[in-house]
Design a protein around this motif. Structure first.
Motif, PDB file in Angstrom:
ATOM      1  N   ILE A   1     -27.133 -38.472 -14.249  1.00 51.55           N
ATOM      2  CA  ILE A   1     -28.160 -37.723 -15.483  1.00 51.55           C
ATOM      3  C   ILE A   1     -28.088 -36.187 -14.225  1.00 51.55           C
ATOM      4  CG2 ILE A   1     -28.172 -39.485 -16.063  1.00 51.55           C
ATOM      5  CD1 ILE A   1     -30.508 -40.307 -13.667  1.00 51.55           C
ATOM      6  N   ASP A   2     -29.630 -36.090 -14.615  1.00 51.57           N
ATOM      7  CA  ASP A   2     -30.445 -34.309 -14.020  1.00 51.57           C
ATOM      8  C   ASP A   2     -30.448 -35.213 -12.785  1.00 51.57           C
ATOM      9  OD1 ASP A   2     -30.310 -32.298 -16.245  1.00 51.57           O
ATOM     10  OD2 ASP A   2     -30.499 -34.582 -17.171  1.00 51.57           O
ATOM     11  N   GLY A   3     -30.586 -34.193 -11.946  1.00 46.90           N
ATOM     12  CA  GLY A   3     -31.019 -34.447 -10.642  1.00 46.90           C
ATOM     13  C   GLY A   3     -30.431 -35.782  -9.910  1.00 46.90           C
ATOM     14  N   ALA A   4     -29.338 -35.911 -10.392  1.00 44.05           N
ATOM     15  CA  ALA A   4     -28.353 -37.193  -9.792  1.00 44.05           C
ATOM     16  C   ALA A   4     -27.904 -36.674  -8.271  1.00 44.05           C
ATOM     17  CB  ALA A   4     -27.639 -37.629 -10.189  1.00 44.05           C
ATOM     18  N   GLY A   5     -27.453 -35.001  -7.995  1.00 42.09           N
ATOM     19  CA  GLY A   5     -27.151 -34.276  -6.776  1.00 42.09           C
ATOM     20  C   GLY A   5     -25.450 -34.367  -6.749  1.00 42.09           C
ATOM     21  N   LYS A   6     -25.073 -33.855  -8.411  1.00 41.70           N
ATOM     22  CA  LYS A   6     -23.789 -32.776  -8.614  1.00 41.70           C
ATOM     23  C   LYS A   6     -23.471 -31.505  -7.803  1.00 41.70           C
ATOM     24  CE  LYS A   6     -24.671 -33.141 -12.742  1.00 41.70           C
ATOM     25  NZ  LYS A   6     -26.120 -33.795 -12.956  1.00 41.70           N
ATOM     26  N   SER A   7     -24.846 -30.988  -8.494  1.00 38.31           N
ATOM     27  CA  SER A   7     -25.174 -29.493  -8.086  1.00 38.31           C
ATOM     28  C   SER A   7     -25.124 -29.391  -6.136  1.00 38.31           C
ATOM     29  CB  SER A   7     -25.839 -28.290  -8.439  1.00 38.31           C
ATOM     30  OG  SER A   7     -25.906 -28.125 -10.003  1.00 38.31           O
TER      31      SER A   7
ATOM     32  N   HIS B   1     -23.727 -31.233  -4.027  1.00 38.29           N
ATOM     33  CA  HIS B   1     -22.237 -31.516  -3.558  1.00 38.29           C
ATOM     34  C   HIS B   1     -21.172 -30.944  -3.331  1.00 38.29           C
ATOM     35  CE1 HIS B   1     -24.212 -34.571  -0.747  1.00 38.29           C
ATOM     36  NE2 HIS B   1     -25.212 -35.228  -2.647  1.00 38.29           N
TER      37      HIS B   1
ATOM     38  N   ARG C   1     -36.862 -35.340  -7.648  1.00 39.71           N
ATOM     39  CA  ARG C   1     -36.254 -34.377  -6.573  1.00 39.71           C
ATOM     40  C   ARG C   1     -36.230 -33.117  -8.053  1.00 39.71           C
ATOM     41  NH1 ARG C   1     -30.700 -37.974  -5.215  1.00 39.71           N
ATOM     42  NH2 ARG C   1     -31.755 -39.185  -3.546  1.00 39.71           N
TER      43      ARG C   1
ATOM     44  N   THR D   1     -38.575 -28.619  -7.635  1.00 33.51           N
ATOM     45  CA  THR D   1     -37.101 -27.547  -7.855  1.00 33.51           C
ATOM     46  C   THR D   1     -37.637 -26.347  -8.571  1.00 33.51           C
ATOM     47  OG1 THR D   1     -35.810 -28.856  -8.982  1.00 33.51           O
ATOM     48  CG2 THR D   1     -35.439 -29.408  -6.919  1.00 33.51           C
ATOM     49  N   ARG D   2     -37.938 -27.132 -10.087  1.00 31.11           N
ATOM     50  CA  ARG D   2     -37.318 -25.796 -11.156  1.00 31.11           C
ATOM     51  C   ARG D   2     -38.464 -26.387 -12.171  1.00 31.11           C
ATOM     52  NH1 ARG D   2     -32.298 -27.449 -13.008  1.00 31.11           N
ATOM     53  NH2 ARG D   2     -31.361 -28.652 -11.791  1.00 31.11           N
TER      54      ARG D   2
ATOM     55  N   GLU E   1     -33.457 -32.348 -18.840  1.00 24.72           N
ATOM     56  CA  GLU E   1     -34.223 -32.426 -18.201  1.00 24.72           C
ATOM     57  C   GLU E   1     -36.077 -32.736 -18.456  1.00 24.72           C
ATOM     58  OE1 GLU E   1     -32.317 -29.615 -14.843  1.00 24.72           O
ATOM     59  OE2 GLU E   1     -33.662 -28.530 -15.924  1.00 24.72           O
TER      60      GLU E   1
ATOM     61  N   SER F   1     -26.415 -42.267  -4.602  1.00 27.43           N
ATOM     62  CA  SER F   1     -27.264 -41.265  -4.632  1.00 27.43           C
ATOM     63  C   SER F   1     -28.829 -41.561  -4.085  1.00 27.43           C
ATOM     64  CB  SER F   1     -27.578 -40.175  -6.225  1.00 27.43           C
ATOM     65  OG  SER F   1     -27.345 -39.151  -5.305  1.00 27.43           O
TER      66      SER F   1
ATOM     67  N   GLN G   1     -28.565 -42.049  -1.026  1.00 32.13           N
ATOM     68  CA  GLN G   1     -27.796 -42.055   0.305  1.00 32.13           C
ATOM     69  C   GLN G   1     -28.494 -40.467  -0.004  1.00 32.13           C
ATOM     70  OE1 GLN G   1     -23.983 -43.395   1.443  1.00 32.13           O
ATOM     71  NE2 GLN G   1     -23.759 -43.512  -0.225  1.00 32.13           N
TER      72      GLN G   1
ATOM     73  N   ILE H   1     -28.298 -36.579   2.285  1.00 35.10           N
ATOM     74  CA  ILE H   1     -27.237 -35.652   1.264  1.00 35.10           C
ATOM     75  C   ILE H   1     -26.333 -35.969   2.683  1.00 35.10           C
ATOM     76  CG2 ILE H   1     -26.533 -33.500   1.565  1.00 35.10           C
ATOM     77  CD1 ILE H   1     -29.378 -33.161   0.231  1.00 35.10           C
TER      78      ILE H   1
ATOM     79  N   ILE I   1     -23.594 -39.056   2.238  1.00 33.21           N
ATOM     80  CA  ILE I   1     -23.164 -39.158   0.858  1.00 33.21           C
ATOM     81  C   ILE I   1     -22.148 -38.286   1.412  1.00 33.21           C
ATOM     82  CG2 ILE I   1     -23.004 -37.660  -1.756  1.00 33.21           C
ATOM     83  CD1 ILE I   1     -26.328 -38.559  -1.304  1.00 33.21           C
TER      84      ILE I   1
HETATM   85  N1  LIG Z   1     -29.499 -37.608  -1.659  1.00 29.65           N
HETATM   86  C1  LIG Z   1     -29.845 -36.442  -1.753  1.00 29.65           C
HETATM   87  N2  LIG Z   1     -31.244 -36.774  -0.933  1.00 29.65           N
HETATM   88  C2  LIG Z   1     -32.228 -36.154  -1.853  1.00 29.65           C
HETATM   89  N3  LIG Z   1     -32.298 -35.107  -2.033  1.00 29.65           N
HETATM   90  C3  LIG Z   1     -31.244 -34.839  -2.582  1.00 29.65           C
HETATM   91  C4  LIG Z   1     -30.926 -35.710  -3.023  1.00 29.65           C
HETATM   92  N4  LIG Z   1     -29.036 -34.935  -3.225  1.00 29.65           N
HETATM   93  C5  LIG Z   1     -29.626 -34.017  -4.099  1.00 29.65           C
HETATM   94  N5  LIG Z   1     -31.170 -33.741  -3.656  1.00 29.65           N
HETATM   95  C6  LIG Z   1     -32.129 -32.908  -4.422  1.00 29.65           C
HETATM   96  O1  LIG Z   1     -32.726 -33.386  -5.636  1.00 29.65           O
HETATM   97  C7  LIG Z   1     -32.514 -31.901  -5.917  1.00 29.65           C
HETATM   98  C8  LIG Z   1     -31.773 -32.351  -7.894  1.00 29.65           C
HETATM   99  O2  LIG Z   1     -30.418 -32.126  -7.379  1.00 29.65           O
HETATM  100  P1  LIG Z   1     -28.975 -31.758  -8.032  1.00 29.65           P
HETATM  101  O3  LIG Z   1     -29.972 -29.773  -8.118  1.00 29.65           O
HETATM  102  O4  LIG Z   1     -28.062 -31.547  -6.605  1.00 29.65           O
HETATM  103  O5  LIG Z   1     -29.159 -32.974  -8.948  1.00 29.65           O
HETATM  104  P2  LIG Z   1     -27.518 -32.298 -10.178  1.00 29.65           P
HETATM  105  O6  LIG Z   1     -27.416 -33.448 -10.268  1.00 29.65           O
HETATM  106  O7  LIG Z   1     -27.043 -30.635 -10.172  1.00 29.65           O
HETATM  107  O8  LIG Z   1     -28.815 -31.745 -11.971  1.00 29.65           O
HETATM  108  P3  LIG Z   1     -28.808 -31.405 -12.578  1.00 29.65           P
HETATM  109  O9  LIG Z   1     -28.302 -32.202 -13.610  1.00 29.65           O
HETATM  110  O10 LIG Z   1     -29.976 -30.531 -13.081  1.00 29.65           O
HETATM  111  O11 LIG Z   1     -27.946 -29.695 -12.561  1.00 29.65           O
HETATM  112  C9  LIG Z   1     -32.367 -30.797  -5.381  1.00 29.65           C
HETATM  113  O12 LIG Z   1     -33.355 -29.869  -5.084  1.00 29.65           O
HETATM  114  C10 LIG Z   1     -31.667 -31.751  -4.616  1.00 29.65           C
HETATM  115  O13 LIG Z   1     -31.828 -30.424  -2.948  1.00 29.65           O
END
Ligand SMILES: Nc1ncnc2c1ncn2[C@@H]1O[C@H](COP(=O)(O)OP(=O)(O)OP(=O)(O)O)[C@@H](O)[C@H]1O
Ligand SMILES: [Mg+2]
Length: 213
Positions: free
Chosen positions: A15-21, A23, A146, A150-151, A157, A187, A189, A191, A194
């Motif tokens: 989902i949005d904000g899960a951490g895809k981008s 990693h 998270r 950010t933005r 979102e 996620s 955990q 960064i 992970i």
């Molecule tokens: N494990 C983590 N611990 C703490 N903060 C994290 C972690 N993973 C990601 N973040 C932070 O959470 C925010 C969202 O992460 P990211 O942009 O990677 O999500 P995404 O899955 O790509 O979201 P979207 O679908 O909106 O593109 C970023 O500011 C990132 O630095």
């Protein structure tokens, strides 16, 4: 004798904000350092046309089936121009989202009939599936906190908690349906933790894809 890696297709979901981008850059660097030639891309988008469709998808309100069709239109172009040619050249492809996201968002989140989604999948890529899918799984509140930090938020979102709960559930249902390719990453955990886990999973894939010529 030289060692090479057979082409592999890796997708990042969640989902949005899960951490895809967060990693995807780490994974690209990790693989490149081990001799893999790869293309890093994203959906919707990944091509000139796809990026135009992405703009519409992220900002225009539309019927849920229009949304699904445009996602698959972007995907068709992405496969034709980027994914299939790279895999044919023997390169790896890593993509920030692919078809599991359509099931999760338009299917789970918006409630589109999953049989129609299966038909679109069978039409657009009958023979292509990711070799490995990282599902970044995180409670909604954590992802939301998270993102807020950010933005400005896009159309998806800005959705409510029940939308993301249904989206997350559909992702988890897909992971249970296709356990061979899905790896669920907790996620919540750090960064760094992970990345240790991702590295181990990539080592397995690298070992499985090594061919000696
Ligand atoms: N494990 C983590 N611990 C703490 N903060 C994290 C972690 N993973 C990601 N973040 C932070 O959470 C925010 C969202 O992460 P990211 O942009 O990677 O999500 P995404 O899955 O790509 O979201 P979207 O679908 O909106 O593109 C970023 O500011 C990132 O630095
Ligand atoms: Mg992202």
């Amino acid at each position: 004798m030289t060692q090479q890696h057979q082409a592999r297709f890796i997708t990042f979901e969640g989902i949005d904000g899960a951490g895809k981008s967060t990693h995807i850059g780490f994974v690209a660097d990790y693989l490149r350092q081990r001799g893999v030639t790869l293309v890093s891309s994203r959906e919707p988008g990944g091509t000139r046309l796809g990026e135009k469709l992405r703009e519409l998808l992220l900002h225009e309100k539309m019927h849920l089936e229009t949304e699904a069709l445009l996602m698959f239109a972007s995907r068709r172009e992405h496969i034709a121009q980027v994914i299939a040619p790279a895999l044919e050249r023997g390169e790896w492809v890593i993509s920030d989202r692919f078809t599991d996201a359509s099931f999760a968002y338009q299917g789970g989140g918006r409630g589109m009939d999953l049989r129609k989604m299966e038909q679109l999948e069978a039409w657009v890529h009958p023979h292509l599936q990711p070799d490995l899918t990282f599902l970044f799984d995180v409670p909604l509140e954590v992802a939301r906190a998270r993102l807020d930090a950010t933005r400005a938020l896009d159309k998806f979102e800005q959705e409510q908690a029940d939308f993301f709960a249904a989206t997350r559930n559909e992702y988890l249902r897909r992971a249970a349906q296709f356990p061979q390719r899905f790896r669920i990453i907790d996620s919540t955990q750090s960064i760094a933790d992970i990345q240790v886990q991702l590295a181990k999973l990539l080592d397995v894939l690298l070992a499985q894809s090594t061919v000696t010529r």
